[in-house]
Scaffold this active site. Sequence first.
Site, PDB file in Angstrom:
ATOM      1  N   GLU A 155      -5.241  23.084  99.512  1.00 24.19           N
ATOM      2  CA  GLU A 155      -4.732  21.712 100.116  1.00 24.19           C
ATOM      3  C   GLU A 155      -4.251  20.573  99.438  1.00 24.19           C
ATOM      4  OE1 GLU A 155      -9.711  21.493  99.782  1.00 24.19           O
ATOM      5  OE2 GLU A 155      -9.859  22.298 101.822  1.00 24.19           O
ATOM      6  N   ALA A 303     -18.351  22.289  96.075  1.00 26.87           N
ATOM      7  CA  ALA A 303     -19.063  20.879  96.423  1.00 26.87           C
ATOM      8  C   ALA A 303     -20.664  21.676  97.424  1.00 26.87           C
ATOM      9  CB  ALA A 303     -18.356  20.187  97.653  1.00 26.87           C
TER      10      ALA A 303
END
Length: 390
Positions: A155, A303
């Site tokens: 990312e 998450a």
Amino acid sequence: MMTVVNLQKVLGTDAADITLINKNEYHYESTWLHEAAAGTLLSDQVRYDIKDVIDSVKTKFVQATVEAIDVAGKKVTTDNGVFTYDYLVIALGFEGETFGIPGLDKYALSIANVKAARYIREHIEFQFANWSTDSVKDDSRLTIVVGGAGFTGIEFLGELANRVPELCKEFDVPREKVRIVCVEAAPMVLPGFDPELVSYAVGKLESKGIEFSIGTPVVEATPEGVNIKKGEDHFEFIKAGTVVWAAGIRGNRLIEESGIENMRARVKVDKDLTVPGSDNVFVIGDCALMINEETNRPYPPTAQIAMQQGEATAKNIAELIKDGETTEFVPDLKGTVCSLGDDDAIGVVFGKKVTGKRASFMKKMIDNRALYMVGGPSLVMKKGKFNVLK
Ligand code: NAD
């Protein structure tokens, strides 16, 4: 944050005294830090004031750094006082893992928090600015090594690939002078992820000038760069002005210091997320270790799972206060999306593969949903991602 906002929902005003202790007055979205580090998002945009999202009547917020956790004595020591508790939720997050590789702690940068991300952005800009003013030019100033091709590494590379052409323009640097090298120990990028999606990601990143060195672990970092192992007795030194270490995480060191049994600062929690042998201490998020019984491997510290754990823990505490029973936590896995900059992504969502703008749109929706779950529509309006058609 998820535990607190859900406790506020499920507990009556007088049912409990809720105290939230955090070292900063703000909370940050750790899953967005790579954008702040690359400079594609302002560091202020990845954080928000805790006081803006909690109900100050129901929750007392204390800005303090936790220094010790004493489970036997039921107390938490901070630099701003000692707190006793009936129920404790440990949600202290991750630290970078360097596996004892020499020099990394000292010479590599880690996307660890808002301040570290801001530093990485400024460090890279500093290297570009210096290169353009140096009379004798050292092109290695413009080499960026990223250690680790897991989701964080990929990312970050996706953001860098978009940011570097902007930096070149801003600092009058020819693009061909800049090298971005990703060094991965495993024989593939995103080990264990869908090979077709991995090949899409690598193709897209390579087309933007990212180099991959696969199956070549970093074995040392120095002030000048990194040493990588290319074969039995074959090493190569990559001279680089910036080394970003994104090769794994561990739990918070306070867990190790607390005496709670742990593996790399992660606690193998019981099914209701409590510490084994205790019914009033919960560990959630990156400090918790849960085994997926289908695969017999730990669930990844994501998450998605952490947020669900927060919600489940609030419900379990509410039950315990009423002398009820806790419920087993079972993650509801919806999929994984990995961004490749803000205009591309790959993922598996509800069992279906997605790529490109559709995947990128989903990623932004996931990010906005995380804000919504904690701070409702007003937080989404303030910090949300709206460039959804890019
Ligand atoms: P990771 O552990 O998933 O990946 C680290 C990578 O570094 C691995 O590929 C590993 O082989 C490599 N590595 C280890 N030692 C090395 C060495 N000496 N030299 C070179 N490479 C080395 O860590 P991460 O990417 O920080 O992710 C942490 C967790 O967060 C994971 O569970 C991940 O799934 C999750 N995450 C998810 C997303 C998302 O869903 N979009 C984004 C970021 C992180």
